[in-house]
Each structure stands twice: as C-alpha cells, then as structure tokens.
Design a protein around this motif. Structure first.
Motif, PDB file in Angstrom:
ATOM      1  N   THR A  52      -5.656  -6.883   2.976  1.00  0.00           N
ATOM      2  CA  THR A  52      -4.440  -7.452   3.553  1.00  0.00           C
ATOM      3  C   THR A  52      -3.233  -6.994   2.754  1.00  0.00           C
ATOM      4  O   THR A  52      -3.104  -7.314   1.564  1.00  0.00           O
ATOM      5  N   PHE A  53      -2.363  -6.246   3.401  1.00  0.00           N
ATOM      6  CA  PHE A  53      -1.130  -5.787   2.769  1.00  0.00           C
ATOM      7  C   PHE A  53       0.063  -6.363   3.509  1.00  0.00           C
ATOM      8  O   PHE A  53      -0.008  -6.664   4.710  1.00  0.00           O
ATOM      9  N   ASP A  54       1.163  -6.496   2.790  1.00  0.00           N
ATOM     10  CA  ASP A  54       2.393  -7.014   3.387  1.00  0.00           C
ATOM     11  C   ASP A  54       3.343  -5.906   3.811  1.00  0.00           C
ATOM     12  O   ASP A  54       4.265  -6.138   4.590  1.00  0.00           O
ATOM     13  N   LEU A  55       3.107  -4.690   3.296  1.00  0.00           N
ATOM     14  CA  LEU A  55       3.984  -3.559   3.628  1.00  0.00           C
ATOM     15  C   LEU A  55       3.290  -2.264   3.226  1.00  0.00           C
ATOM     16  O   LEU A  55       2.498  -2.241   2.275  1.00  0.00           O
ATOM     17  N   ILE A  56       3.586  -1.189   3.962  1.00  0.00           N
ATOM     18  CA  ILE A  56       3.049   0.135   3.645  1.00  0.00           C
ATOM     19  C   ILE A  56       4.202   1.108   3.444  1.00  0.00           C
ATOM     20  O   ILE A  56       5.150   1.137   4.241  1.00  0.00           O
ATOM     21  N   ILE A  57       4.127   1.895   2.377  1.00  0.00           N
ATOM     22  CA  ILE A  57       5.049   3.014   2.170  1.00  0.00           C
ATOM     23  C   ILE A  57       4.258   4.272   2.465  1.00  0.00           C
ATOM     24  O   ILE A  57       3.219   4.534   1.835  1.00  0.00           O
ATOM     25  N   LEU A  58       4.717   5.063   3.426  1.00  0.00           N
ATOM     26  CA  LEU A  58       3.916   6.152   3.973  1.00  0.00           C
ATOM     27  C   LEU A  58       4.615   7.499   3.886  1.00  0.00           C
ATOM     28  O   LEU A  58       5.729   7.676   4.402  1.00  0.00           O
ATOM     29  N   ASP A  59       3.943   8.452   3.241  1.00  0.00           N
ATOM     30  CA  ASP A  59       4.415   9.842   3.225  1.00  0.00           C
ATOM     31  C   ASP A  59       3.882  10.534   4.474  1.00  0.00           C
ATOM     32  O   ASP A  59       2.781  10.212   4.957  1.00  0.00           O
ATOM     33  N   GLY A  77      -3.862  -2.818  15.944  1.00  0.00           N
ATOM     34  CA  GLY A  77      -3.169  -4.090  16.028  1.00  0.00           C
ATOM     35  C   GLY A  77      -2.484  -4.569  14.764  1.00  0.00           C
ATOM     36  O   GLY A  77      -2.038  -5.721  14.705  1.00  0.00           O
ATOM     37  N   LEU A  78      -2.373  -3.695  13.742  1.00  0.00           N
ATOM     38  CA  LEU A  78      -1.670  -4.089  12.519  1.00  0.00           C
ATOM     39  C   LEU A  78      -0.161  -3.952  12.742  1.00  0.00           C
ATOM     40  O   LEU A  78       0.337  -2.856  12.997  1.00  0.00           O
ATOM     41  N   ASP A  79       0.562  -5.069  12.632  1.00  0.00           N
ATOM     42  CA  ASP A  79       2.013  -5.020  12.816  1.00  0.00           C
ATOM     43  C   ASP A  79       2.755  -5.095  11.486  1.00  0.00           C
ATOM     44  O   ASP A  79       3.931  -5.439  11.421  1.00  0.00           O
ATOM     45  N   ILE A  80       2.049  -4.767  10.400  1.00  0.00           N
ATOM     46  CA  ILE A  80       2.616  -4.736   9.065  1.00  0.00           C
ATOM     47  C   ILE A  80       3.802  -3.767   8.999  1.00  0.00           C
ATOM     48  O   ILE A  80       3.760  -2.700   9.616  1.00  0.00           O
ATOM     49  N   PRO A  81       4.884  -4.120   8.294  1.00  0.00           N
ATOM     50  CA  PRO A  81       6.025  -3.206   8.168  1.00  0.00           C
ATOM     51  C   PRO A  81       5.623  -1.893   7.493  1.00  0.00           C
ATOM     52  O   PRO A  81       4.869  -1.896   6.505  1.00  0.00           O
ATOM     53  N   LEU A 118      14.093  -6.224   1.975  1.00  0.00           N
ATOM     54  CA  LEU A 118      14.615  -6.599   3.291  1.00  0.00           C
ATOM     55  C   LEU A 118      13.478  -6.785   4.288  1.00  0.00           C
ATOM     56  O   LEU A 118      13.442  -7.766   5.033  1.00  0.00           O
ATOM     57  N   ARG A 119      12.536  -5.840   4.293  1.00  0.00           N
ATOM     58  CA  ARG A 119      11.416  -5.920   5.232  1.00  0.00           C
ATOM     59  C   ARG A 119      10.512  -7.111   4.938  1.00  0.00           C
ATOM     60  O   ARG A 119       9.862  -7.645   5.830  1.00  0.00           O
ATOM     61  N   LEU A 120      10.473  -7.523   3.668  1.00  0.00           N
ATOM     62  CA  LEU A 120       9.624  -8.652   3.284  1.00  0.00           C
ATOM     63  C   LEU A 120      10.410  -9.955   3.253  1.00  0.00           C
ATOM     64  O   LEU A 120       9.903 -10.977   2.793  1.00  0.00           O
ATOM     65  N   ARG A 121      11.657  -9.873   3.710  1.00  0.00           N
ATOM     66  CA  ARG A 121      12.539 -11.043   3.748  1.00  0.00           C
ATOM     67  C   ARG A 121      12.718 -11.656   2.367  1.00  0.00           C
ATOM     68  O   ARG A 121      12.805 -12.880   2.213  1.00  0.00           O
ATOM     69  N   ALA A 122      12.746 -10.776   1.345  1.00  0.00           N
ATOM     70  CA  ALA A 122      13.011 -11.245  -0.013  1.00  0.00           C
ATOM     71  C   ALA A 122      14.505 -11.372  -0.197  1.00  0.00           C
ATOM     72  O   ALA A 122      15.303 -10.913   0.616  1.00  0.00           O
ATOM     73  N   GLU A 123      14.900 -11.952  -1.293  1.00  0.00           N
ATOM     74  CA  GLU A 123      16.316 -12.113  -1.602  1.00  0.00           C
ATOM     75  C   GLU A 123      16.719 -11.086  -2.644  1.00  0.00           C
ATOM     76  O   GLU A 123      16.476 -11.262  -3.834  1.00  0.00           O
ATOM     77  N   PRO A 124      17.334  -9.991  -2.237  1.00  0.00           N
ATOM     78  CA  PRO A 124      17.716  -8.950  -3.193  1.00  0.00           C
ATOM     79  C   PRO A 124      18.995  -9.303  -3.941  1.00  0.00           C
ATOM     80  O   PRO A 124      20.012  -8.633  -3.825  1.00  0.00           O
ATOM     81  N   LEU A 151       0.855  -1.187   0.000  1.00  0.00           N
ATOM     82  CA  LEU A 151       0.000   0.000   0.000  1.00  0.00           C
ATOM     83  C   LEU A 151       0.892   1.238   0.000  1.00  0.00           C
ATOM     84  O   LEU A 151       1.751   1.397   0.879  1.00  0.00           O
ATOM     85  N   ILE A 152       0.687   2.111  -0.973  1.00  0.00           N
ATOM     86  CA  ILE A 152       1.452   3.346  -1.098  1.00  0.00           C
ATOM     87  C   ILE A 152       0.551   4.507  -0.694  1.00  0.00           C
ATOM     88  O   ILE A 152      -0.449   4.788  -1.359  1.00  0.00           O
ATOM     89  N   ILE A 153       0.882   5.177   0.401  1.00  0.00           N
ATOM     90  CA  ILE A 153       0.096   6.324   0.860  1.00  0.00           C
ATOM     91  C   ILE A 153       0.919   7.577   0.571  1.00  0.00           C
ATOM     92  O   ILE A 153       1.843   7.927   1.303  1.00  0.00           O
ATOM     93  N   GLU A 154       0.590   8.235  -0.521  1.00  0.00           N
ATOM     94  CA  GLU A 154       1.387   9.346  -1.048  1.00  0.00           C
ATOM     95  C   GLU A 154       0.460  10.282  -1.825  1.00  0.00           C
ATOM     96  O   GLU A 154      -0.280   9.835  -2.702  1.00  0.00           O
ATOM     97  N   ASP A 155       0.496  11.581  -1.517  1.00  0.00           N
ATOM     98  CA  ASP A 155      -0.440  12.512  -2.155  1.00  0.00           C
ATOM     99  C   ASP A 155       0.073  13.100  -3.462  1.00  0.00           C
ATOM    100  O   ASP A 155      -0.707  13.642  -4.238  1.00  0.00           O
TER     101      ASP A 155
END
Length: 224
Positions: free
Chosen positions: A45-52, A71-75, A115-121, A5-9
C-alpha cells in the motif's frame, strides 16, 4: 506516515529522492525497472508514486497504464527528462496527477508531493527565516546579521537557508550536499566544508557548529 514508491532506474537520482523524502518524514521504497514497479505497486500500500518514463525494460507509461487498469487511483507524479509541452500533455492525459521535468529542484518536488498528499507545506510558504540575529529573506534573496546586510553567493545563500530551516539540528554532509547541490553531487567532495567556512567568515564563526562524525548545525545560542 505516508509511503512513497520511487520507480527510477538511475541509482544516483533514486538514492537522492529516497534520502530527501525520508528526511521530510516519508517512508520510501524504490524500484529500478517497470516490472519491479508494477509488482511493488500492487503488492504493498503506497500513498504516492514517483515515476520515471525512461525505464530500461519498458516505457514508464506501461507502469502507469497498468496501475490504472487494476484500479489503483493512487497519485502519480511523473519525473522525467522528457520536457516538451507535448510530453507533459501526454503524461497528464495518460492518467498522471502531475508532471515534472528533469533536472529538478528537490524543494519543488517536495511541495508537489505534499500537495498531492494534502500535507501542509508550511515551510515552503515562509518567506523570511530568522534565528538569533540572523535573517534570511527568501523572496528578496537578502541575508542580514543583526540588521546589517551581507552579500552571499547563490550556493552560500542556499546553504544558509538550509541551516535556518533546521536550527539546532545536526545535518550530515550528505544531507547538505543533496539539498544544496542536488543529485549531481560527489559524495566524496569537501565542498560542504569549504562553504561552511565561507558562511562562518561572513555570518559569524560561532553560528555554525561542527558535529563530530556527522556534519554541522546552526547553533541555538551563538556567542556574540
């Protein structure tokens, strides 16, 4: 597939992030206000949020506080123009998992997301890219054609690196603009065509194929 989820205006930045993350294999959704961000964060259901932080209807911290309170502990990665040390500390202490200042380089943001999603960069860890006699050393900023070093400008180097990361894949002008020139690019610009011409002159005309209606690709088997 991870959902972000991208929260950006700012539409320009939001679109840039969405397209770049989709190209990296993620599913994205965008929100332009704090109210939209809060609603979307709890409705799907999101796995990560990018927040402005600089949202038009409320400070981004209100979104962060809200999603933590329910209670959302999403990165959450904060992406903002606020770039002082105090800002960074405040963001992390408020419950963010990472904090990144604008202007930013997309590849760095992508590495942090992975990194936050434990992917292999794995791409980010490769220092030397090679393909059919073309060699690019990312750390030393050196490019060689059949063992002969060729001098490239910064933009030429970044464009060549983008092609080498995706050999044989058709890349649109928009993809190349966003990767090399960032979110300040002009979609109507012909700068990609100009720089592909530069690369053809320096690295070999046959290496870069025009894909009609799309853009360009690094040839899988260039003529010698």
């Amino acid at each position: 597939m991870n959902r972000i989820l991208i929260i950006e205006d700012e539409p320009r930045i939001s679109s840039f992030l969405a397209k770049g993350l989709k190209a990296a294999g993620f599913t994205t959704q965008t929100a332009a206000t704090a109210a939209e961000g809060r609603a979307q964060a709890i409705s799907a259901t999101f796995d990560l949020i990018i927040l402005d932080l600089g949202l038009p209807d409320a400070d981004g911290y209100s979104v962060l506080n809200y999603i933590r309170s329910v209670g959302l502990d999403i990165p959450v990665i904060i992406l903002t123009a606020r770039n002082t040390v105090d800002d960074t500390v405040a963001g992390l202490q408020s419950g963010a998992d990472d904090y990144m200042a604008k202007p930013f380089h997309f590849d760095e943001l992508l590495a942090r997301v992975q990194l936050r999603l434990r992917a292999e960069p794995q791409e980010a860890e490769v220092s030397i890219l090679t393909h059919n006699g073309l060699e690019l050393d990312r750390l030393r900023r050196v490019v060689k054609v059949n063992g002969v070093e060729v001098d490239l400008s910064t933009r030429e180097f970044e464009l060549a690196e983008t092609f080498l990361r995706h050999p044989g894949q058709a890349l649109s002008r928009e993809q190349l603009l966003s990767r090399v020139w960032g979110y300040d690019f002009d979609p109507a610009s012909n700068v990609v065509d100009v720089y592909v011409r530069y690369l053809r002159n320096k690295l070999g005309t046959d290496r870069f194929e025009t894909v009609r209606g799309i853009g360009y690709r690094l040839a899988t088997q260039p003529d010698s």
